[in-house]
Design an enzyme around this catalytic site. Structure first.
Site, PDB file in Angstrom:
ATOM      1  N   GLU A  47      12.834   2.048  13.554  1.00  0.00           N
ATOM      2  CA  GLU A  47      11.842   3.289  13.093  1.00  0.00           C
ATOM      3  C   GLU A  47      10.795   3.196  14.081  1.00  0.00           C
ATOM      4  O   GLU A  47      10.772   2.254  15.059  1.00  0.00           O
ATOM      5  CB  GLU A  47      11.647   3.120  11.745  1.00  0.00           C
ATOM      6  N   LYS A  58       6.491  -1.747   1.542  1.00  0.00           N
ATOM      7  CA  LYS A  58       5.705  -1.124   2.248  1.00  0.00           C
ATOM      8  C   LYS A  58       4.371  -2.077   2.223  1.00  0.00           C
ATOM      9  O   LYS A  58       3.345  -1.887   1.581  1.00  0.00           O
ATOM     10  CB  LYS A  58       4.914   0.399   1.757  1.00  0.00           C
ATOM     11  N   TYR A  67       0.871  -1.231  -0.041  1.00  0.00           N
ATOM     12  CA  TYR A  67      -0.007  -0.034  -0.148  1.00  0.00           C
ATOM     13  C   TYR A  67       0.563   1.282   0.135  1.00  0.00           C
ATOM     14  O   TYR A  67       2.151   1.233   0.077  1.00  0.00           O
ATOM     15  CB  TYR A  67      -0.983   0.131   1.237  1.00  0.00           C
ATOM     16  N   ARG A 121      -7.394 -20.556  -2.570  1.00  0.00           N
ATOM     17  CA  ARG A 121      -6.527 -20.307  -1.408  1.00  0.00           C
ATOM     18  C   ARG A 121      -5.479 -21.335  -1.733  1.00  0.00           C
ATOM     19  O   ARG A 121      -5.586 -22.565  -1.501  1.00  0.00           O
ATOM     20  CB  ARG A 121      -7.104 -20.390  -0.113  1.00  0.00           C
ATOM     21  N   LEU A 130      11.255   1.159   6.678  1.00  0.00           N
ATOM     22  CA  LEU A 130      10.829   1.674   5.340  1.00  0.00           C
ATOM     23  C   LEU A 130      11.401   2.957   4.940  1.00  0.00           C
ATOM     24  O   LEU A 130      11.701   3.734   5.772  1.00  0.00           O
ATOM     25  CB  LEU A 130       9.453   2.042   5.574  1.00  0.00           C
ATOM     26  N   ARG A 174       7.698   4.504  -5.001  1.00  0.00           N
ATOM     27  CA  ARG A 174       7.914   3.437  -4.040  1.00  0.00           C
ATOM     28  C   ARG A 174       6.973   2.425  -4.006  1.00  0.00           C
ATOM     29  O   ARG A 174       7.179   1.026  -3.672  1.00  0.00           O
ATOM     30  CB  ARG A 174       7.772   4.215  -2.601  1.00  0.00           C
ATOM     31  N   HIS A 226      -0.965 -21.302  -1.138  1.00  0.00           N
ATOM     32  CA  HIS A 226       0.102 -20.418  -0.879  1.00  0.00           C
ATOM     33  C   HIS A 226       1.009 -19.863  -2.077  1.00  0.00           C
ATOM     34  O   HIS A 226       1.116 -18.472  -2.156  1.00  0.00           O
ATOM     35  CB  HIS A 226       1.146 -20.829   0.269  1.00  0.00           C
TER      36      HIS A 226
HETATM   37  N1  PDD Z   1       3.313   5.616   7.708  1.00  0.00           N
HETATM   38  N2  PDD Z   1       8.025   3.855   8.669  1.00  0.00           N
HETATM   39  C1  PDD Z   1       6.675   3.104   8.667  1.00  0.00           C
HETATM   40  C2  PDD Z   1       6.862   1.647   9.348  1.00  0.00           C
HETATM   41  C3  PDD Z   1       5.549   3.874   8.244  1.00  0.00           C
HETATM   42  O1  PDD Z   1       4.459   2.859   8.214  1.00  0.00           O
HETATM   43  C4  PDD Z   1       5.659   4.993   7.582  1.00  0.00           C
HETATM   44  C5  PDD Z   1       4.403   5.475   7.063  1.00  0.00           C
HETATM   45  C6  PDD Z   1       7.023   5.580   7.601  1.00  0.00           C
HETATM   46  C7  PDD Z   1       6.852   6.849   6.843  1.00  0.00           C
HETATM   47  O2  PDD Z   1       6.937   6.836   5.487  1.00  0.00           O
HETATM   48  P1  PDD Z   1       6.415   8.249   4.744  1.00  0.00           P
HETATM   49  O3  PDD Z   1       7.459   9.250   5.097  1.00  0.00           O
HETATM   50  O4  PDD Z   1       6.728   7.880   3.374  1.00  0.00           O
HETATM   51  O5  PDD Z   1       4.999   8.358   5.174  1.00  0.00           O
HETATM   52  C8  PDD Z   1       7.922   5.010   8.030  1.00  0.00           C
HETATM   53  C9  PDD Z   1       1.987   6.001   7.495  1.00  0.00           C
HETATM   54  C10 PDD Z   1       1.524   5.599   6.155  1.00  0.00           C
HETATM   55  C11 PDD Z   1       1.739   7.467   7.968  1.00  0.00           C
HETATM   56  O6  PDD Z   1       1.795   7.508   9.136  1.00  0.00           O
HETATM   57  O7  PDD Z   1       1.895   8.332   7.205  1.00  0.00           O
END
Ligand code: PDD
Length: 288
Positions: A180, A147, A33, A100, A205, A52, A102
């Site tokens: 993170e 993602k 997503y 279904r 991410l 991305r 895998h």
């Molecule tokens: N979060 N790390 C994780 C695990 C995330 O889910 C997100 C985004 C980020 C930051 O990525 P970006 O700067 O591209 O939004 C890092 C969701 C979508 C949000 O709260 O916006």
């Protein structure tokens, strides 16, 4: 205001928007997503998010459901139909519907869903006074650079943060490294005054906001170190903050029981908040 969602070629009232029970997203979390903010009907960093998305799909060998160009057309349509000036756009792609089993199914078309929601901007007091975070064990899988819609570990961490009345959970590996946040990237300003954040690898991410903020920081002459940092360094940090599409740049003033610096947002964080505000304004005409 009517809420309209896009499901596999159709624009539907949100309450009628549904996918099949054998969609592999539902069965296996076999999909990815994106969350993109828009202001004044303009996507913020739309190209970077779609790039991305393309990368995430490539890593999972899911074909693009439509071309990037077609995706832009759908997005423009959907935002117009939802008659929202500012908001958030979720794009979700799964491997599609199949019996279904895998392994990858043959001849299955990927499923594309888009929904629009109200803008998820942080509260005024969070922007001004900063937020608290907790730490939680990083129990996610080994490809956090994708993602993926498989977010169970993130859900559990965010739930734990909420139960402690904090905004976010910083995920910590076995070696005490902070990777993170559950839904954001994590940063400290070290004792030495450098901006530190985990390097881009399979443990984090590659945030679009991260990319922008690091660029702005370097341009402003701030020393940036993309290296891992641990919970001991967090305790001794001068400042801390998080970034994401919905949080923008948000100061962190407390991690677990430890105040960061003097418990108030620090000067570098403030500077980056301002630089990011200007960046968003220049691109979308919206002053956050
Ligand atoms: N979060 N790390 C994780 C695990 C995330 O889910 C997100 C985004 C980020 C930051 O990525 P970006 O700067 O591209 O939004 C890092 C969701 C979508 C949000 O709260 O916006």
């Amino acid at each position: 205001m009517a809420r309209i969602s896009y499901v596999n070629g159709q624009y539907l009232p949100h309450h009628e928007a549904a996918v099949h029970v054998e969609d592999r997203g539902y069965q296996f979390a076999d999909g990815i997503y994106e969350y993109i903010a828009f202001y004044n009907h303009t996507l913020l960093d739309g190209d970077a998010h779609l790039k991305r998305l393309e990368r995430s799909l490539g890593e999972l060998r899911i074909p693009m459901p439509v071309s990037i160009r077609a995706m832009h057309v759908i997005i423009r349509q959907l935002i117009a139909r939802n008659s929202r000036i500012d908001g958030g756009l979720y794009i979700q792609v799964t491997r599609g519907v199949a019996r279904r089993d895998h392994p990858f199914p043959r001849n299955t078309k990927p499923a594309l869903v888009m929904t629009v929601c109200a803008a998820k901007t942080p509260k005024e007091h969070e922007v001004k006074d900063g937020v608290k975070v907790i730490t939680a064990p990083d129990i996610r899988w080994g490809r956090c650079d994708i993602k993926s819609i498989s977010l169970l570990a993130n859900v559990l961490a965010k739930q734990a943060a909420g139960e402690k009345h904090t905004r976010e959970a910083w995920l910590v590996g076995d070696d005490r490294t902070v990777t993170e946040g559950a839904v954001s990237n994590a940063y400290i300003i070290s004792k030495e005054g450098e901006l530190v954040t985990h390097p881009l690898d399979e443990h984090v991410l590659g945030g679009i906001t991260r990319d922008v903020v690091l660029r702005l920081a370097r341009k402003a002459g701030i020393t940036v170190a993309e290296r891992s940092f641990n919970t001991v360094e967090v305790k001794n940090a001068r400042e801390a903050f998080i970034t994401s599409t919905s949080a923008n740049v948000l100061p962190v003033i407390k991690v677990d029981d430890k105040l960061i610096g003097n418990g108030k947002p620090g000067p570098i964080t403030r500077q980056l908040q301002e630089l990011y505000r200007t960046y968003v304004f220049k691109q979308t005409g919206r002053m956050l």
